[in-house]
Design a protein around this motif. Structure first.
Motif, PDB file in Angstrom:
ATOM      1  N   THR A 205       7.534  18.411  23.079  1.00 50.79           N
ATOM      2  CA  THR A 205       6.307  18.002  22.389  1.00 50.79           C
ATOM      3  C   THR A 205       5.233  17.591  23.384  1.00 50.79           C
ATOM      4  OG1 THR A 205       7.608  17.313  20.476  1.00 50.79           O
ATOM      5  CG2 THR A 205       5.376  16.431  20.638  1.00 50.79           C
ATOM      6  N   LEU A 206       5.611  16.832  24.404  1.00 46.88           N
ATOM      7  CA  LEU A 206       4.642  16.428  25.419  1.00 46.88           C
ATOM      8  C   LEU A 206       4.081  17.645  26.147  1.00 46.88           C
ATOM      9  CD1 LEU A 206       3.074  14.292  26.960  1.00 46.88           C
ATOM     10  CD2 LEU A 206       5.074  13.992  28.444  1.00 46.88           C
TER      11      LEU A 206
ATOM     12  N   GLU B 293      11.682   1.772  15.264  1.00 50.50           N
ATOM     13  CA  GLU B 293      10.502   2.629  15.451  1.00 50.50           C
ATOM     14  C   GLU B 293      10.831   4.088  15.148  1.00 50.50           C
ATOM     15  OE1 GLU B 293       7.904   0.471  18.902  1.00 50.50           O
ATOM     16  OE2 GLU B 293       9.771   1.421  19.520  1.00 50.50           O
ATOM     17  N   LEU B 294      11.991   4.541  15.603  1.00 50.44           N
ATOM     18  CA  LEU B 294      12.392   5.925  15.354  1.00 50.44           C
ATOM     19  C   LEU B 294      12.533   6.201  13.864  1.00 50.44           C
ATOM     20  CD1 LEU B 294      15.009   6.402  18.210  1.00 50.44           C
ATOM     21  CD2 LEU B 294      12.702   7.358  18.096  1.00 50.44           C
ATOM     22  N   SER B 295      13.058   5.226  13.121  1.00 50.07           N
ATOM     23  CA  SER B 295      13.259   5.422  11.677  1.00 50.07           C
ATOM     24  C   SER B 295      11.940   5.532  10.926  1.00 50.07           C
ATOM     25  CB  SER B 295      14.106   4.289  11.094  1.00 50.07           C
ATOM     26  OG  SER B 295      13.351   3.092  11.039  1.00 50.07           O
ATOM     27  N   LEU B 296      10.864   4.985  11.492  1.00 52.63           N
ATOM     28  CA  LEU B 296       9.556   5.020  10.841  1.00 52.63           C
ATOM     29  C   LEU B 296       8.748   6.267  11.191  1.00 52.63           C
ATOM     30  CD1 LEU B 296       8.498   1.305  11.447  1.00 52.63           C
ATOM     31  CD2 LEU B 296       9.402   2.318   9.337  1.00 52.63           C
ATOM     32  N   ARG B 297       9.232   7.042  12.144  1.00 52.71           N
ATOM     33  CA  ARG B 297       8.495   8.214  12.625  1.00 52.71           C
ATOM     34  C   ARG B 297       9.211   9.481  12.168  1.00 52.71           C
ATOM     35  NH1 ARG B 297       5.103   6.184  16.915  1.00 52.71           N
ATOM     36  NH2 ARG B 297       5.693   4.068  17.438  1.00 52.71           N
ATOM     37  N   PRO B 298       8.637  10.171  11.179  1.00 46.62           N
ATOM     38  CA  PRO B 298       9.321  11.333  10.593  1.00 46.62           C
ATOM     39  C   PRO B 298       9.732  12.408  11.593  1.00 46.62           C
ATOM     40  CG  PRO B 298       7.372  10.762   9.308  1.00 46.62           C
ATOM     41  CD  PRO B 298       7.359   9.903  10.539  1.00 46.62           C
TER      42      PRO B 298
ATOM     43  N   ILE C  59      19.913  12.644  23.350  1.00 50.16           N
ATOM     44  CA  ILE C  59      19.698  13.931  24.032  1.00 50.16           C
ATOM     45  C   ILE C  59      18.684  14.769  23.248  1.00 50.16           C
ATOM     46  CG2 ILE C  59      20.802  16.128  24.651  1.00 50.16           C
ATOM     47  CD1 ILE C  59      23.330  14.427  25.323  1.00 50.16           C
ATOM     48  N   GLU C  60      18.831  14.806  21.920  1.00 49.54           N
ATOM     49  CA  GLU C  60      17.881  15.555  21.084  1.00 49.54           C
ATOM     50  C   GLU C  60      16.489  14.939  21.170  1.00 49.54           C
ATOM     51  OE1 GLU C  60      20.740  17.074  17.400  1.00 49.54           O
ATOM     52  OE2 GLU C  60      20.006  15.009  17.415  1.00 49.54           O
ATOM     53  N   LEU C  61      16.443  13.619  21.204  1.00 53.19           N
ATOM     54  CA  LEU C  61      15.165  12.920  21.285  1.00 53.19           C
ATOM     55  C   LEU C  61      14.465  13.251  22.606  1.00 53.19           C
ATOM     56  CD1 LEU C  61      13.167  10.883  20.063  1.00 53.19           C
ATOM     57  CD2 LEU C  61      14.512   9.066  21.124  1.00 53.19           C
ATOM     58  N   LEU C  62      15.200  13.218  23.712  1.00 52.26           N
ATOM     59  CA  LEU C  62      14.619  13.545  25.015  1.00 52.26           C
ATOM     60  C   LEU C  62      14.112  14.990  25.027  1.00 52.26           C
ATOM     61  CD1 LEU C  62      13.903  12.814  27.920  1.00 52.26           C
ATOM     62  CD2 LEU C  62      16.242  13.437  28.572  1.00 52.26           C
ATOM     63  N   ALA C  63      14.900  15.904  24.489  1.00 51.47           N
ATOM     64  CA  ALA C  63      14.487  17.314  24.448  1.00 51.47           C
ATOM     65  C   ALA C  63      13.233  17.479  23.592  1.00 51.47           C
ATOM     66  CB  ALA C  63      15.621  18.182  23.907  1.00 51.47           C
TER      67      ALA C  63
ATOM     68  N   PRO D 221       8.771  11.433  29.245  1.00 50.99           N
ATOM     69  CA  PRO D 221       9.708  11.448  28.110  1.00 50.99           C
ATOM     70  C   PRO D 221      10.899  10.512  28.321  1.00 50.99           C
ATOM     71  CG  PRO D 221       9.005  13.675  28.624  1.00 50.99           C
ATOM     72  CD  PRO D 221       8.472  12.789  29.729  1.00 50.99           C
ATOM     73  N   GLN D 222      11.385  10.410  29.551  1.00 53.96           N
ATOM     74  CA  GLN D 222      12.521   9.530  29.834  1.00 53.96           C
ATOM     75  C   GLN D 222      12.165   8.068  29.541  1.00 53.96           C
ATOM     76  OE1 GLN D 222      11.279  11.903  31.862  1.00 53.96           O
ATOM     77  NE2 GLN D 222      12.968  13.350  32.093  1.00 53.96           N
ATOM     78  N   GLU D 223      10.961   7.655  29.925  1.00 52.98           N
ATOM     79  CA  GLU D 223      10.503   6.284  29.656  1.00 52.98           C
ATOM     80  C   GLU D 223      10.333   6.071  28.147  1.00 52.98           C
ATOM     81  OE1 GLU D 223       8.925   2.373  30.580  1.00 52.98           O
ATOM     82  OE2 GLU D 223       9.924   3.781  31.907  1.00 52.98           O
ATOM     83  N   LEU D 224       9.833   7.088  27.456  1.00 47.55           N
ATOM     84  CA  LEU D 224       9.650   6.971  25.999  1.00 47.55           C
ATOM     85  C   LEU D 224      10.984   6.747  25.298  1.00 47.55           C
ATOM     86  CD1 LEU D 224       7.036   9.815  25.434  1.00 47.55           C
ATOM     87  CD2 LEU D 224       6.618   7.351  25.350  1.00 47.55           C
ATOM     88  N   VAL D 225      12.017   7.475  25.712  1.00 47.05           N
ATOM     89  CA  VAL D 225      13.342   7.313  25.109  1.00 47.05           C
ATOM     90  C   VAL D 225      13.813   5.868  25.272  1.00 47.05           C
ATOM     91  CG1 VAL D 225      15.790   7.961  25.285  1.00 47.05           C
ATOM     92  CG2 VAL D 225      14.024   9.735  25.290  1.00 47.05           C
TER      93      VAL D 225
END
Length: 180
Positions: free
Chosen positions: A141-142, A119-124, A132-136, A108-112
Motif C-alpha cells: 500500500t505504501l 486500532e487495527l480492529s477499527l480500520r477496515p 506478516i500479512e499486515l507487513l505485506a 512499514p516495519q515501524e507501522l506494524v
C-alpha cells in the motif's frame, strides 16, 4: 500567524497524523480536526460501518466531501487525513491548493510496531491480518500511495522519534514557512 491557514497531514495509518496533529495545532494555536472523525459525524456511522454498508467507493466520496468542507472554514487548522485520502478524487491536489501539505513518513516495519490491536480492529483495510500479512499489505500500500504522499510540500520522517521531537520538527518547519 496567517488567518485561515490549513495544514494537512498525510501518511499511512499509524504515522502519527492524529497524535502529532493535535500537539502541533495546540502549539500553533490552530484548531485540530481529524478527517475520519468528521466523516463519522457527518455520516452517523463508523468508518468500518460505512465500508461494510456502503462500500469503499461511497466512503471515498464521503471523505472527499468532508475534506472539501474544511477548505471553507475561516479559522486556521491542522487536519489529520485518512491514510488513503490523498490518493482518491484529486484530494492531494485540492489540499495543495488549500494550504500546506506535510507527509509524515514511516516505514512499514515501524507501522506494524505502532498499530495496536484496537486500532487495527477499527480500520477496515487492516483488520483480521496476521503480522506478516499486515507487513505485506502496508509495504504494498505504501508503495502505491508514495506517489501521492511525496507530492506534499514537506516530508518529516517520524519513525523512531518521540512525539515531542516529531511535533517540534513540524512546528519548526511550519513556522519557517509562515515566516517566508
Amino acid at each position: 500567524m496567517r488567518s485561515g491557514l490549513k495544514v494537512f497531514l498525510v501518511g499511512m495509518p499509524g504515522s502519527g497524523k492524529s497524535t502529532v496533529g493535535k500537539r502541533l495545532a495546540q502549539k500553533l494555536g490552530f484548531h485540530f480536526l481529524d478527517l475520519d472523525a468528521l466523516i463519522i459525524e457527518r455520516e452517523g456511522q463508523s468508518i468500518a460501518q460505512l465500508f461494510e454498508s456502503r462500500g469503499q467507493a461511497y466512503f471515498r466520496e464521503a471523505e472527499a466531501s468532508a475534506l472539501r468542507s474544511v477548505g471553507g472554514l475561516p479559522h486556521s487548522l491542522v487536519l489529520a487525513t485518512g491514510g488513503g485520502a490523498p490518493c482518491f478524487l484529486d484530494n492531494m491536489t485540492y489540499m495543495q491548493e488549500q494550504g500546506l501539505t506535510i507527509y509524515l513518513q514511516v516505514t512499514p516495519q515501524e507501522l506494524v510496531k505502532r498499530l495496536t490491536a484496537e486500532e487495527l480492529s477499527l480500520r477496515p483495510l487492516l483488520k483480521n491480518k496476521s503480522e506478516i500479512e499486515l507487513l505485506a499489505y502496508l509495504t504494498e500500500t505504501l508503495a502505491h500511495r508514495e506517489q501521492f504522499y511525496s507530492r506534499a510540500k514537506l516530508t518529516i520522517n517520524t519513525g523512531g522519534i518521540t512525539l515531542k521531537a516529531a511535533t517540534q520538527a513540524l512546528e519548526t518547519q511550519v513556522l519557517a514557512i509562515l515566516a517566508s
